[in-house]
Motif scaffolding. Structure first.
Motif, short mmCIF file in Angstrom:
data_model
loop_
_atom_site.label_atom_id
_atom_site.label_comp_id
_atom_site.label_asym_id
_atom_site.label_seq_id
_atom_site.Cartn_x
_atom_site.Cartn_y
_atom_site.Cartn_z
N VAL A 131 0.85 -1.18 0.00
CA VAL A 131 0.00 0.00 0.00
C VAL A 131 0.89 1.23 0.00
N GLU A 132 0.60 2.14 -0.91
CA GLU A 132 1.28 3.44 -0.93
C GLU A 132 0.22 4.52 -0.79
N ILE A 133 0.52 5.48 0.07
CA ILE A 133 -0.38 6.62 0.27
C ILE A 133 0.36 7.86 -0.20
N SER A 134 -0.29 8.61 -1.07
CA SER A 134 0.33 9.82 -1.61
C SER A 134 -0.53 11.04 -1.32
N ASP A 135 0.14 12.19 -1.33
CA ASP A 135 -0.57 13.46 -1.11
C ASP A 135 -1.03 14.03 -2.46
N GLN A 136 -1.57 15.23 -2.43
CA GLN A 136 -2.11 15.81 -3.65
C GLN A 136 -1.02 16.15 -4.68
N ALA A 137 0.23 16.26 -4.25
CA ALA A 137 1.34 16.49 -5.18
C ALA A 137 1.89 15.17 -5.73
N GLN A 138 1.22 14.06 -5.41
CA GLN A 138 1.62 12.70 -5.78
C GLN A 138 2.94 12.27 -5.12
N ASP A 139 3.31 12.93 -4.03
CA ASP A 139 4.47 12.49 -3.25
C ASP A 139 4.00 11.38 -2.31
N ILE A 140 4.76 10.29 -2.23
CA ILE A 140 4.41 9.20 -1.33
C ILE A 140 4.77 9.62 0.09
N VAL A 141 3.77 9.61 0.97
CA VAL A 141 3.97 10.02 2.36
C VAL A 141 4.01 8.83 3.31
N PHE A 142 3.56 7.68 2.84
CA PHE A 142 3.41 6.50 3.69
C PHE A 142 3.49 5.27 2.81
N ARG A 143 4.13 4.24 3.32
CA ARG A 143 4.22 2.96 2.59
C ARG A 143 4.02 1.83 3.61
N ALA A 144 3.30 0.79 3.18
CA ALA A 144 3.07 -0.35 4.08
C ALA A 144 3.12 -1.65 3.29
N VAL A 145 3.50 -2.70 4.00
CA VAL A 145 3.34 -4.07 3.51
C VAL A 145 2.48 -4.78 4.55
N ILE A 146 1.35 -5.29 4.10
CA ILE A 146 0.42 -5.98 4.99
C ILE A 146 0.50 -7.47 4.67
N THR A 147 0.68 -8.27 5.71
CA THR A 147 0.65 -9.71 5.56
C THR A 147 -0.75 -10.19 5.89
N MET A 148 -1.40 -10.79 4.90
CA MET A 148 -2.73 -11.36 5.08
C MET A 148 -2.59 -12.87 5.24
N GLN A 149 -3.29 -13.41 6.21
CA GLN A 149 -3.36 -14.87 6.35
C GLN A 149 -4.58 -15.32 5.58
N VAL A 150 -4.38 -16.14 4.56
CA VAL A 150 -5.47 -16.62 3.73
C VAL A 150 -5.63 -18.13 3.96
N SER A 151 -6.86 -18.57 4.15
CA SER A 151 -7.11 -19.99 4.36
C SER A 151 -8.45 -20.38 3.72
N LYS A 152 -8.63 -21.68 3.52
CA LYS A 152 -9.91 -22.17 2.99
C LYS A 152 -10.97 -21.96 4.05
N LYS A 153 -12.21 -21.72 3.58
CA LYS A 153 -13.34 -21.55 4.49
C LYS A 153 -13.70 -22.87 5.13
#
Length: 153
Positions: A131-153
């Motif tokens: 995930v990248e979050i940018s401001d109105q000038a298109q400058d990246i102000v925040f960056r994240a890597v999210i680990t999702m645990q995915v499994s069968k229902k």
């Protein structure tokens, strides 16, 4: 196809459809309403949301609070994951690493994308989301890597 993606496809091109979808999603997961998000794009592998700089998300410096950006990142990353994983699977955030790159002084845009291509959905495993979050000038102000645990229902 996930229920969220079905609703998005039904509403995205309707008058006030993006606003309606955003409000509906926040009814399902009320904590996200604190940032007043507006979904702009949702498809497997990609989600874009916008957030206005408003009083409820500010810190003592008058800039967007770090945790408001974490909230925005989790919403974009989670919704993108929901639209991406097969309906035979479920997901939950397992962890998130973040970088605050500069003060967020304007309205923001978050873009979540899959960190992996050609995923083979097995019984269970980790799925990484950028995930990248940018401001109105298109400058990246925040960056994240999210680990999702995915499994069968």
């Amino acid at each position: 196809m996930s229920q969220a993606l079905k609703v998005w496809k039904a509403l995205e091109n309707k008058p006030a459809g993006k606003w309606t979808f955003s409000k509906m999603l926040c009814l399902k997961a009320p904590y996200f309403s604190s940032i007043s998000p507006l979904f702009e794009q949702l498809e497997p592998g990609r989600c874009m949301i916008k957030m206005k700089k408003h009083r409820a998300v500010l810190n003592h410096l008058g800039t967007v609070h770090a945790i408001a950006m974490c909230n925005m990142a989790e919403l974009a990353g989670g919704t993108m994951t929901d639209a991406t994983v097969p309906s035979t699977h479920r997901w939950i955030p397992k962890g998130m690493s973040v970088e605050y790159l500069k003060k967020a002084k304007t309205d923001l845009t978050a873009i979540a994308t899959s960190a992996q291509t050609n995923v083979v959905w097995t019984d269970s495993g980790e799925y990484l989301v950028h995930v990248e979050i940018s401001d109105q000038a298109q400058d990246i102000v925040f960056r994240a890597v999210i680990t999702m645990q995915v499994s069968k229902k």
